[in-house]
Structures are given as structure tokens and as C-alpha cells.
Motif scaffolding. Structure first.
Motif, mmCIF file in Angstrom:
data_model
loop_
_atom_site.group_PDB
_atom_site.id
_atom_site.type_symbol
_atom_site.label_atom_id
_atom_site.label_comp_id
_atom_site.label_asym_id
_atom_site.label_seq_id
_atom_site.Cartn_x
_atom_site.Cartn_y
_atom_site.Cartn_z
ATOM 1 N N SER B 46 -14.552 -41.060 -17.806
ATOM 2 C CA SER B 46 -13.527 -39.996 -17.813
ATOM 3 C C SER B 46 -13.800 -38.976 -16.728
ATOM 4 O O SER B 46 -12.884 -38.503 -16.041
ATOM 5 C CB SER B 46 -13.500 -39.284 -19.166
ATOM 6 N N GLN B 49 -12.819 -40.346 -13.450
ATOM 7 C CA GLN B 49 -11.365 -40.367 -13.288
ATOM 8 C C GLN B 49 -10.818 -38.994 -12.926
ATOM 9 O O GLN B 49 -9.808 -38.873 -12.236
ATOM 10 C CB GLN B 49 -10.691 -40.900 -14.561
ATOM 11 N N SER B 94 -10.836 -42.535 -7.215
ATOM 12 C CA SER B 94 -9.467 -43.053 -7.267
ATOM 13 C C SER B 94 -9.444 -44.482 -7.790
ATOM 14 O O SER B 94 -8.557 -44.862 -8.548
ATOM 15 C CB SER B 94 -8.804 -42.978 -5.883
ATOM 16 N N ILE B 96 -11.467 -45.821 -9.935
ATOM 17 C CA ILE B 96 -11.879 -45.930 -11.350
ATOM 18 C C ILE B 96 -10.663 -45.915 -12.276
ATOM 19 O O ILE B 96 -10.764 -46.300 -13.442
ATOM 20 C CB ILE B 96 -12.861 -44.787 -11.709
ATOM 21 N N ARG B 97 -9.521 -45.478 -11.781
ATOM 22 C CA ARG B 97 -8.318 -45.482 -12.628
ATOM 23 C C ARG B 97 -7.938 -46.895 -13.043
ATOM 24 O O ARG B 97 -7.273 -47.104 -14.046
ATOM 25 C CB ARG B 97 -7.156 -44.842 -11.873
#
Lengths: 263, 219
Positions: B46, B49, B94, B96-97
């Protein structure tokens, strides 16, 4: 030694050589974190510029909406987009102010034209604020023109052509082109003779088009300029009698009065 | 006095307990607790992100060695490998989304590196080819040099030159499966290609590499 062993040993040698710790690890970490910080700062700076602009825009839009400007602007734009079936007249400033517009003949006090046809108007809608609404029903209005038509100019078609939806938009496009051409001939080139033919051509394409009242009025001005007074009077009479509401009513009365006086 | 820290989460204690007069029970003063923000792996994801730099730093500390090793094995150039590591962690917030959690975070980060490696590999291949032209390297005489007489370093060099003759997909498959000794399933997760495709690429890579190494005189 089998080839497979050679490949395995080569892979092991490569694994061993490249698996050693690197001295540059901390330096690379510092580069990564520094670059991320720079990217985040750039993004924050961009938001700091975009957000106030967006807030100003939203605020202006809200103010414009509450003051009624948005509706007026939308109506103005919609007139160019919506098809000719809409019951709205183009605003008077739909086209640029004509350069070298045909001058009205000098006249004394306006004398209303004596109507030679029944003043019963079949127009069902009145004008608001000088804007023109399309006369309806079209057939009745055109029949009034037919009574006073002379043989010198082409007649305006009485029938509203029945077209499919697919043809309607093509017809609208042609009508718009015809209007532009007539407008240029009238206001830019100031060629009354050709402008008259062009106005007739537009009215033939779109006798109840959204610019039909303006085309009819400009046509009347061409007739005046060409010295065809009787036809000009016939053309001005509907305007003088309020067939198009107050659109050009005063001007038509003044012009008609002057023409009557000069007879 | 003792201290212990976890790299990606938990509470970091610094210093020992003070004997505060709280019912005679030793209490660690709250000011000495240094909470780490990501006690669980999900929280770290998280944080990544959100683009939190602290999270990226923690991810770097945990996984940079594996990413660097893969980059060096794939590219064959330490400086270019370092640049690839840098680029991988820069794009991590970016990228990791797209992380679904079906593989480990390390596998995911290596997959980012594999995706970005293409132009680094080409550049280092061109560099090696140019240097090979300039250097006066004796042509193999075909008699074959016993592998045992070669140093392991030279063997690694020969393999790296042989890898330059492979397409990037086969090269990646070989490095992942043979050099890094990953399973074809892991390699499939890293490259995004089906397992069967990975095995096919590996087969063709090995075949080609054998031919090249034979040509180089290694038997």
C-alpha cells in the motif's frame, strides 16, 4: 566433459561472479530516493498551478451559471448545432455585422404599409427580444407571398420537401453553404444582382430554414437596390405586418413608407 | 542496552527499559519507540502504491541484491546493471499498481527489471561487440581447449558472449532458469509468458549456446 556439464559450469561461474555484493548499492539507493523526491516535488508543483486555475474556472462557471450567462451561451452555441427542425430563430448577431450594408433610403416618419392581404397571421409564435422565430405554418406564409409575387423574380418554393433523417443533415449542410454564399455576395461583394439570386437559392433549399426570415429581408434589400420597388414592397410587407414578430418590423415599415412615397 | 529492528515492519526499540516508578514495573518510555510504518507486507505494498519514499527505501533494502544479481547476469555489464536497478525502483511506485499478490514482491520487482532490461541488453551487446573488434582476441583454432584449464572467470566471459547471440527472450529464460536456478513457474511469473513457452525458449537457448561454445573452442 559433456556439453551439458560445460553449460552448467559456465552458468555456475556466471552466477558466482555476479552474485557478489556491490559497492554501489547505497549510492544507487540514494539516487533512487532523490529522484523520487524530485518527481514528487514536480508533481506537487504542477498541482499547485493546476488546482488554482481549476478552482477559478469552476468558480467562474458557477457564477456564470447563476447569472444566466451559461444558458445564454449554450443557446447561442446550440443554434449552430441543432437541426433546422428546432423552433428557434437565429440571433441577430449570428453573422458578423455586415460591412457596407445596403443603406436604407432616406425617409420621413414611418408610414405603415396598407396591407393588401388579410392581416390574419398564421404565425403561431411571437418574437422575443427582437429575435426571429421561424414562421409557421410555412405553407400559409408562402401562399401569402405567392399572391403578391411578380413574374420578375424566381418564386420561392412552397413545399417543404419531405426528406429522410439521413438526407436532412445533408440538406442542412447545403442550406448553410448557400446562406454563407448569399451573405458574402450581399455584405462583402455588395453585388445586389447575384446576392438576390443567392438568397433565392437559399430559400429554395430551406424555405423554412432557421435563417429564412433574415434571407427574405436581405432579399428585399436587394430588390430595393435593383430598383424593383413593387417586388421589394411585396417582400417587405410580411415584416411590416409583424409576420415575423418584431424582427425588422420597424425597418420594413420605414423602408416601405419611403418606397410608397417615392412612387 | 539492546536494540533490534525489522527491515519492513514492527516496532524498533532503542535503548533498554527505564525503571520508572510505575508500580515498580519497568516501562519503556514511549518516546523511545520508533514505529516503522509498514508492519505487514500488505502495508508495504500500500505504501508503495502511494509512492511513499520510505516504502520504496524499505523495498530497496529488502530486494536490491536479488535485482542487481539478475541485472548483472542478464546484461553482463555492472554499470548498466546498476542503471537498471535504479530504473526498476524508480518505476516501482507506478508499476506496483498492477501487483495482484499472486507472486511474491521480489518476483514482481524482478519482473519489472526484466521488462526494462531490453535496451540495456542491446546497448551492452553493442559495446561488447565493439570492444571485441578492437581487442585482438585469437580465433579459436578448433583444437578445443579443455575446460579445466580455463579460469571460471573466462568461462563466465565466454558464456556472456554466447548469450549475446541469443534473442532477448531466450537469454532471459536461460538466465532465470539456469543461472539463477529458478523454476519455470517462477520464470513464467517474472516474464509473463506461459510455462511451456519458457521451457521451449530454454531448450532453444541451450542448443544455441552449445553451438556457440563449441565454436569458441570449449568442449
Amino acid at each position: 566433459m559433456t556439453e551439458r556439464d560445460v553449460l552448467q559450469r559456465a552458468a555456475a561461474a556466471l552466477r558466482e561472479r555476479t552474485g557478489k555484493p556491490c559497492d554501489d548499492a547505497e549510492l544507487t539507493k540514494a539516487r533512487v530516493l532523490s529522484d523520487l523526491q524530485r518527481v514528487q516535488r514536480r508533481r506537487r508543483r504542477a498541482w499547485a498551478i493546476v488546482l488554482p486555475i481549476a478552482a477559478v474556472f469552476v468558480g467562474a462557471a458557477a457564477w456564470a451559471s447563476s447569472a444566466g450567462y451559461t444558458e445564454r451561451w449554450w443557446n447561442h452555441v446550440a443554434k449552430y448545432v441543432v437541426s433546422s427542425n428546432r423552433k428557434e430563430a437565429p440571433p441577430e448577431d449570428a453573422w458578423p455585422a455586415p460591412r457596407g450594408a445596403l443603406p436604407a433610403p432616406s425617409m420621413s416618419a414611418a408610414i405603415p404599409l396598407v396591407p393588401s392581404v388579410s392581416s390574419e397571421s398564421t404565425v403561431e409564435e411571437s418574437l422575443l427580444d427582437g429575435s426571429v422565430r421561424q414562421a409557421e405554418p410555412t405553407q400559409n406564409l408562402n401562399s401569402r407571398h405567392t399572391e403578391h409575387r411578380s413574374g420578375k423574380h424566381r418564386s420561392v418554393s412552397n413545399a417543404t420537401p419531405k426528406e429522410s433523417d439521413a438526407d436532412a443533415s445533408t440538406q442542412d449542410g447545403r442550406a448553410d453553404d448557400a446562406y454563407r454564399k448569399a451573405h458574402d455576395l450581399h455584405f462583402v461583394e455588395q453585388d445586389a444582382s447575384r446576392a438576390l439570386a443567392a438568397w433565392d437559392a437559399y430559400l429554395q433549399l430551406a424555405p423554412s430554414g432557421r435563417f429564412a426570415p433574415e434571407a427574405r429581408y436581405n432579399r428585399a434589400l436587394c430588390l430595393i437596390r435593383l430598383g424593383r420597388r413593387a417586388e421589394a414592397l411585396d417582400a417587405l410587407r410580411p415584416f411590416a405586418h409583424g409576420a415575423y414578430g418584431t424582427y425588422r418590423m420597424k425597418e420594413a415599415q420605414e423602408l416601405g413608407g419611403a418606397l410608397e412615397t417615392e412612387r | 542496552m539492546h536494540s533490534h529492528e525489522q527491515s519492513s515492519g514492527g516496532w524498533a526499540l532503542q535503548g533498554g527499559p527505564d525503571m520508572l516508578p510505575l508500580l515498580g514495573v519497568p516501562v519503556w518510555p514511549l518516546a523511545r519507540f520508533k514505529p516503522v510504518l509498514y508492519p505487514r507486507a500488505d502495508d508495504l505494498v500500500s505504501g508503495l502504491q502511494r509512492g511513499d519514499r520510505h516504502a520504496v527505501g524499505l523495498a530497496y533494502d529488502a530486494h536490491h541484491a536479488a535485482v542487481r544479481a539478475f541485472a548483472r547476469r542478464l546484461i553482463g555489464d555492472d554499470a548498466a546493471a546498476e542503471d537498471l536497478v535504479h530504473e526498476t525502483f524508480i518505476t516501482l511506485p507506478s508499476a506496483i499498481r498492477g501487483f495482484r499478490g499472486d507472486s511474491g514482491l521480489r518476483t514482481f520487482i524482478i519482473s519489472i527489471a526484466a521488462n526494462h532490461a531490453r535496451h540495456y541488453v542491446r546497448a551492452s551487446m553493442r559495446r561488447r561487440a565493439a570492444m571485441a573488434k578492437l581487442a585482438e582476441r585469437p580465433e579459436p583454432d578448433g583444437t578445443g581447449t579443455p575446460e579445466a584449464e580455463m579460469g571460471r572467470a573466462e568461462l563466465a566471459d565466454i558464456l556472456m558472449r554466447a548469450l549475446d547471440e541469443l534473442p532477448i527472450d531466450q537469454r532471459t529464460a536461460f538466465v532465470l532458469c539456469e543461472v539463477e536456478e529458478r523454476t519455470s513457474q517462477e520464470a513464467s511469473q517474472i516474464t509473463g509468458a506461459p510455462e511451456a513457452t519458457i521451457r521451449t525458449r530454454l531448450f532453444h537457448a541451450k542448443k544455441k549456446l552449445r553451438e556457440v561454445m563449441q565454436r569458441e573452442g570449449v568442449r
